[in-house]
Design an enzyme around this catalytic site. Structure first.
Site, mmCIF file in Angstrom:
data_model
loop_
_atom_site.group_PDB
_atom_site.id
_atom_site.type_symbol
_atom_site.label_atom_id
_atom_site.label_comp_id
_atom_site.label_asym_id
_atom_site.label_seq_id
_atom_site.Cartn_x
_atom_site.Cartn_y
_atom_site.Cartn_z
ATOM 1 N N ALA A 1 0.950 -1.185 -0.062
ATOM 2 C CA ALA A 1 -0.027 -0.003 -0.056
ATOM 3 C C ALA A 1 0.886 1.271 -0.090
ATOM 4 O O ALA A 1 1.997 1.223 0.478
ATOM 5 C CB ALA A 1 -0.879 -0.060 1.179
ATOM 6 N N GLY B 1 0.421 5.587 0.833
ATOM 7 C CA GLY B 1 -0.404 6.668 1.089
ATOM 8 C C GLY B 1 0.266 7.978 1.175
ATOM 9 O O GLY B 1 1.143 8.256 0.867
ATOM 10 N N GLY C 1 3.197 7.526 3.963
ATOM 11 C CA GLY C 1 4.228 6.490 3.516
ATOM 12 C C GLY C 1 3.733 5.196 2.958
ATOM 13 O O GLY C 1 2.700 5.519 2.222
ATOM 14 N N ASP D 1 -8.706 5.445 15.269
ATOM 15 C CA ASP D 1 -9.005 4.945 14.008
ATOM 16 C C ASP D 1 -9.293 3.435 13.757
ATOM 17 O O ASP D 1 -9.033 2.753 12.906
ATOM 18 C CB ASP D 1 -7.991 5.340 12.899
ATOM 19 C CG ASP D 1 -8.271 5.478 11.165
ATOM 20 O OD1 ASP D 1 -9.617 5.755 11.194
ATOM 21 O OD2 ASP D 1 -7.695 5.330 10.548
#
Length: 316
Positions: free
Chosen positions: A20, A22, A25, A136
């Site tokens: 991934a 973003g 990072g 989160d």
């Protein structure tokens, strides 16, 4: 410094494939050549703006994750910096996320969903006991293995009661669809904030959709603050319904005391639902007259028959 496949980090960790990328990072699947195990590597990209502030956030994530040793939390193995880049070396979790399960299944059977929520609550309780608020909690950060084991991941925006100020006063931190009302208003998150977010996860799993939607993240966050939570379907067990709604109380003081209460209450509900399911299966078997076949021997003629009450039914 650009990260590429096959690159060796810290003379130990090989970058195998990017998982991934973003705004802060990127995350790689890597391999620890010293211990012979797969790892996840989270690295701060060198081309980000305000890199020093984001590096402080990465350091905070490492600090907050360092002592959270628990089966339901993805472990942090190491943190180091090189040439202005920070690297988190973490446990690699080769599992689907709860978001993937929601996408494929829609609303889930409580018997399947409750163990996931219980394990998540246990992991959060350990984090809270160490003064760490995740901030989160959402399905994408809850990994579920094929055997049902849960790992909470990504403490990237977590807050520790022992750390200095990183985010600005009044800044909203979290994901709009799962954010607590107090976070949406820029207030400091507490353990009850994570409980609210887990309540949104529970609601989505039971109803097949989130409690609030909107055209923009701001609209959704405002709904968490101002709008009453729509009721869960009547098909959901009433005690489970009421408890999830208590997790979604606007006032943090009206929510469960802590995540341990959440895990224990959900475990009791799960046990009762399992007992009901077993009782219904046994009743169905008795009603159908399911009996063992008769077994006949030669002289003398003896008939052996096992009564239904000794069959035990469909045990679970």
């Amino acid at each position: 410094m650009k990260l590429i496949e096959g690159q060796l980090i810290h003379r130990r960790y090989r970058l195998d494939s990017r998982l991934a990328q973003g705004g802060m990072g990127e995350v790689w699947k890597g391999y620890d050549i010293q211990l012979g195990r797969e790892v996840a590597i989270k690295a701060l990209r060198s081309d980000v703006t305000n890199a020093e502030a984001k590096l402080r956030r990465l350091r905070a994530e490492a600090h907050n994750s360092a002592n959270l040793a628990h089966p339901n939390i993805a472990a942090l193995f190491e943190y180091y910096e090189h040439d202005g880049i920070g690297f988190l070396i973490m446990e690699y979790v080769p599992s689907k996320s709860l978001a993937d399960l929601f996408h494929s299944k829609g609303a889930m059977d409580p018997i399947e969903l409750l163990p996931i929520l219980i394990q998540t609550a246990r992991g959060l309780f350990v984090a809270h006991s160490h003064g760490v608020i995740h901030r989160d909690v959402k399905p994408a950060n809850i990994m579920v293995s094929d055997t049902g084991e849960v790992k909470i991941t990504d403490f990237g925006v977590s807050y520790s009661t022992g750390q200095g100020q990183i985010t600005q006063d009044g800044m909203v931190v979290g994901t709009a669809q799962y954010i607590s009302p107090e976070q949406a208003q820029g207030q400091q998150a507490t353990p009850q904030s994570d409980i609210y977010s887990l309540g949104v996860v529970a609601y989505e799993g039971l109803a097949g959709h989130r409690p609030f939607t909107g055209t923009t993240p701001v609209d959704i966050a405002a709904a968490h603050v101002n709008n009453p939570v729509p009721p869960l379907p009547d098909s959901v067990d009433v005690q489970l319904r009421e408890f999830v709604m208590s997790m979604l109380a606007k006032d943090p003081l009206d929510r469960p005391k802590d995540a341990l209460v959440v895990s224990r209450t959900l475990a009791r509900i799960e046990r009762r639902l399992l007992d009901q399911q077993t009782e219904m299966a046994n009743t169905a078997m008795a009603t159908s007259g399911n009996r063992l076949p008769r077994r006949v021997t030669s002289t003398p003629r003896i008939v052996l028959e096992a009564p239904a009450s000794r069959l035990g039914g469909n045990k679970q």
